[in-house]
Design a protein around this motif. Structure first.
Motif, PDB file in Angstrom:
ATOM      1  N   ILE A   1       0.849  -1.236   0.064  1.00 28.79           N
ATOM      2  CA  ILE A   1       0.098   0.234   0.018  1.00 28.79           C
ATOM      3  C   ILE A   1       1.056   1.266  -0.197  1.00 28.79           C
ATOM      4  CG2 ILE A   1      -1.596   1.269   1.451  1.00 28.79           C
ATOM      5  CD1 ILE A   1      -2.877  -1.240   2.247  1.00 28.79           C
TER       6      ILE A   1
ATOM      7  N   GLU B   1       2.525   1.436  -3.400  1.00 30.22           N
ATOM      8  CA  GLU B   1       1.614   2.404  -4.154  1.00 30.22           C
ATOM      9  C   GLU B   1       1.421   3.594  -4.200  1.00 30.22           C
ATOM     10  OE1 GLU B   1      -1.357   2.381  -7.745  1.00 30.22           O
ATOM     11  OE2 GLU B   1       0.186   0.958  -6.851  1.00 30.22           O
ATOM     12  N   ARG B   2       1.419   4.003  -2.774  1.00 29.29           N
ATOM     13  CA  ARG B   2       1.233   5.604  -2.346  1.00 29.29           C
ATOM     14  C   ARG B   2       2.295   6.503  -3.119  1.00 29.29           C
ATOM     15  NH1 ARG B   2       0.871   7.406   3.621  1.00 29.29           N
ATOM     16  NH2 ARG B   2      -0.939   5.785   3.309  1.00 29.29           N
TER      17      ARG B   2
ATOM     18  N   ARG C   1      -7.602   9.284  -5.665  1.00 34.08           N
ATOM     19  CA  ARG C   1      -6.915   7.965  -5.475  1.00 34.08           C
ATOM     20  C   ARG C   1      -5.975   7.962  -4.346  1.00 34.08           C
ATOM     21  NH1 ARG C   1      -6.486   8.998 -10.895  1.00 34.08           N
ATOM     22  NH2 ARG C   1      -4.153   8.870 -10.850  1.00 34.08           N
TER      23      ARG C   1
ATOM     24  N   ASN D   1      -5.822   5.502  -0.942  1.00 35.08           N
ATOM     25  CA  ASN D   1      -4.603   4.717  -0.584  1.00 35.08           C
ATOM     26  C   ASN D   1      -4.268   5.111   0.707  1.00 35.08           C
ATOM     27  OD1 ASN D   1      -1.462   4.954  -0.202  1.00 35.08           O
ATOM     28  ND2 ASN D   1      -1.900   3.115  -1.844  1.00 35.08           N
TER      29      ASN D   1
ATOM     30  N   GLN E   1      -6.763   3.271   3.111  1.00 35.33           N
ATOM     31  CA  GLN E   1      -6.624   2.034   3.130  1.00 35.33           C
ATOM     32  C   GLN E   1      -5.388   1.592   4.332  1.00 35.33           C
ATOM     33  OE1 GLN E   1      -5.546   0.092  -0.414  1.00 35.33           O
ATOM     34  NE2 GLN E   1      -6.010  -2.188   0.352  1.00 35.33           N
ATOM     35  N   SER E   2      -4.326   2.386   4.254  1.00 39.80           N
ATOM     36  CA  SER E   2      -3.337   2.013   5.112  1.00 39.80           C
ATOM     37  C   SER E   2      -3.791   2.653   6.555  1.00 39.80           C
ATOM     38  CB  SER E   2      -1.991   2.967   4.619  1.00 39.80           C
ATOM     39  OG  SER E   2      -2.332   4.325   4.935  1.00 39.80           O
TER      40      SER E   2
END
Length: 580
Positions: free
Chosen positions: A190, A193-194, A234, A238, A241-242
């Motif tokens: 994650i 991706e960030r 987006r 992210n 989610q983290s």
């Protein structure tokens, strides 16, 4: 060009980042051990405060306890200051070193890499991705080790006071540790991706700010805002989610350790009533438990930071493992003085596999000659110039300079004798003087003045209050297209190259300025191997050879008069422009 796709390993990080700083980290570890041990003075003193001082009204012991606790507090404050001064400063220094290293590596990559990546995204890779190392070299890693050590010491002391209560505590702590480990494994991709999303959003924002005149000119502000909002959304998802994952760790800590506290209250209270534990021991146990749990919870936060650091280093490692354009194993030849004989022999090139841009191009550009490249847009003219400048490498065929395979020549030795005036006449933020001096910062005032006059830059700088010291803004935004191009030409004149590439060097000039510049360019090109790309065919009549490029092939070649006499493709282009 290749890049590793595997995650950076703990062993690699330890070898390259931690181990070289082992002495500093050892000092930091010693300081945090001293700090943590000093912190245990308070729960230790609390036992004697309850059982000895209060119960027995021992005033002298009270003074001794207060003195000991004050000394411990001073030690904690001093060690905390030294820890921050040593490790936090070193961490920031390492970030600076890594930023320079990544920037150096990026600048060594081929031009094709920059064609496929946004400049704003690359800025993010350089400035943001390496910041996580502060948690490896700074106080993060040391606090992790120090916290573990503190927890072990407190565990031993807890067992000495009450093995039963300690065993009860260890069960929820073990469950918490298991949950944390699983969460960190999930969170690393994650964070990775960030970094990618952050680079994309930063890249788009940079483009937006650079192209603000186009955006306003087409009334496209709403469109750009919508695009930026989508990118930010987006990025938010992210982060969300983290945060969800890390909040699970925090919540489990609250719940499990809360259960432990309730159990301790019950067991400890019962043991106090039964007389098997003194009030002082119960208080000390409670405080030691807090000192054991605090670093465990702290370690979960540090673990999250270290996971983020590894994700950033993953992306940094991708950049560092890319193949630079200067292949030291292949480009081993150095040319101290280039004569300038350039030969293309059956050269082919494609930006995308299966879509050739150049097909078996062959020609000779003798030393001191002028080769003009003409043709419709997209025919391959700029690609030929890019190959001659070593910005690109041929897929097939051979390019030689003075009889030497250009792919074996050191880029530094070749480009130090190369001059370019590109179509976008890129200028750096700063003064006109700084931009002209860019290729030779140490040039004399006389050499600078000669280049300024040769490119007719003085015609407009003499009207400026600060002259050559006028600040031109980002990309020369405060100047006209013609003024920017004259500065770019002056820059090339000052460079005094052996090989010169002019890509639409007069495209932004008015007719009067162009006549001046053509005189300057003729002087500049004299004795130098020159490649000229020009849509205005009237500007290349004096070229030694003209290559008409169509569909990636040489359709015609010859001098202006020869090609006009042939009445072929060049004749069509020339007469068409003459009618316009």
């Amino acid at each position: 060009m290749s890049a590793t796709k595997s995650k950076i390993t703990i062993g690699h990080v330890f070898k390259t980042i931690v181990w070289p700083r082992r002495k500093l980290l050892a000092v930091g570890l010693l300081l945090i051990v001293i700090s943590r041990v000093a912190g245990l003075a308070l729960p230790w003193a609390s036992k004697y405060l309850v059982d000895e001082v209060i119960a027995k009204k021992n005033i002298p012991l009270l003074y001794n306890l207060l003195g000991g606790v004050i000394a411990a507090i001073v030690i904690q404050a001093v060690t905390s200051f030294l820890l921050t001064k040593l490790l936090s400063v070193e961490a920031q220094h390492l970030i600076s070193v890594l930023r320079v290293r990544v920037q150096k590596q990026i600048l060594r990559l081929p031009v094709r890499f920059f064609d496929n990546n946004k400049s704003g995204a690359l800025v993010s890779r350089i400035m943001t991705d390496v910041e996580g190392v502060r948690n490896l070299v700074g106080t993060g890693l040391v606090q992790l080790v120090g916290g573990l050590l503190s927890a072990v010491i407190c565990l031993v002391l807890l067992i000495r006071i009450s093995p039963l209560m300690t065993l009860y505590v260890l069960v929820p702590v073990a469950v918490f540790g298991f949950i944390s480990l699983k969460a960190f494994n999930k969170i690393r991709p994650i964070f990775r991706e960030r970094g990618k999303l952050n680079a994309e959003v930063t890249g788009r924002l940079t483009e937006t700010l650079n192209g603000v005149r186009v955006i306003k000119g087409f009334n496209a502000e709403a469109q750009e805002i919508k695009t930026f909002e989508a990118g930010v959304e987006r990025l938010f998802l992210n982060v969300k989610q983290s945060l969800t994952t890390t909040s699970l760790v925090t919540s489990s800590a609250t719940f499990l350790l809360g259960l432990a506290s309730v159990g301790i209250m019950g067991i400890g209270g019962y043991m106090n009533i039964q007389g098997s534990m003194s009030p002082g021991d119960f208080l000390a146990f409670t405080l030691y438990l807090g000192f054991m749990i605090a670093p465990i919870v702290q370690m979960s936060n540090i673990g999250s930071q270290l996971t983020e650091a590894f994700a950033g280093l993953d992306r940094t490692e991708e950049i560092m493992n890319m193949e630079p354009e200067e292949d030291s194993t292949k480009r081993v030849k150095t040319i101290s003085h280039i004569q300038g004989d350039i030969v293309f022999n059956n050269v082919s090139f494609a930006y995308e596999e299966g879509k050739p841009v150049l097909k078996n191009i062959s020609f000779t550009a003798p030393s001191g000659s002028v080769t003009a490249l003409v043709g419709t847009s997209g025919s391959g003219k700029t690609t030929i110039a890019g190959l001659a400048a070593t910005f690109l490498n041929p897929d097939n065929g051979l390019i030689t300079v003075d009889g030497i395979d250009l792919s074996t020549v050191s880029l530094n030795s070749y480009r130090s004798q190369l001059g370019v005036v590109l179509q976008d006449d890129f200028l750096f933020e700063g003064t006109i003087r700084e931009n002209i001096l860019f290729p030779r910062p140490g040039a004399s005032a006389e050499e600078l003045n000669r280049a300024v006059h040769a490119a007719h830059v003085h015609e407009f700088t003499d009207r400026f209050e600060l002259g050559l010291d006028t600040v031109i803004g980002e990309r020369g935004v405060k100047l006209s297209g013609g003024q920017r191009q004259r500065i770019a030409i002056a820059r090339a004149i000052l460079a005094d190259p052996r090989i010169l590439i002019l890509d639409e060097a007069t495209s932004n000039l008015d007719t009067e300025s162009e006549s001046f510049i053509q005189d300057s360019l003729r002087s500049l090109m004299k004795g130098r191997t020159t490649f000229v790309i020009a849509h205005r065919l009237s500007t290349i009549r004096q070229a030694d050879q003209i290559l008409v490029i169509e569909g990636g092939e040489i359709a015609e070649r010859g001098s202006h008069d020869e090609l006009i006499a042939k009445k072929g493709r060049y004749f069509e282009l020339y007469t068409y422009q003459a009618r316009i």
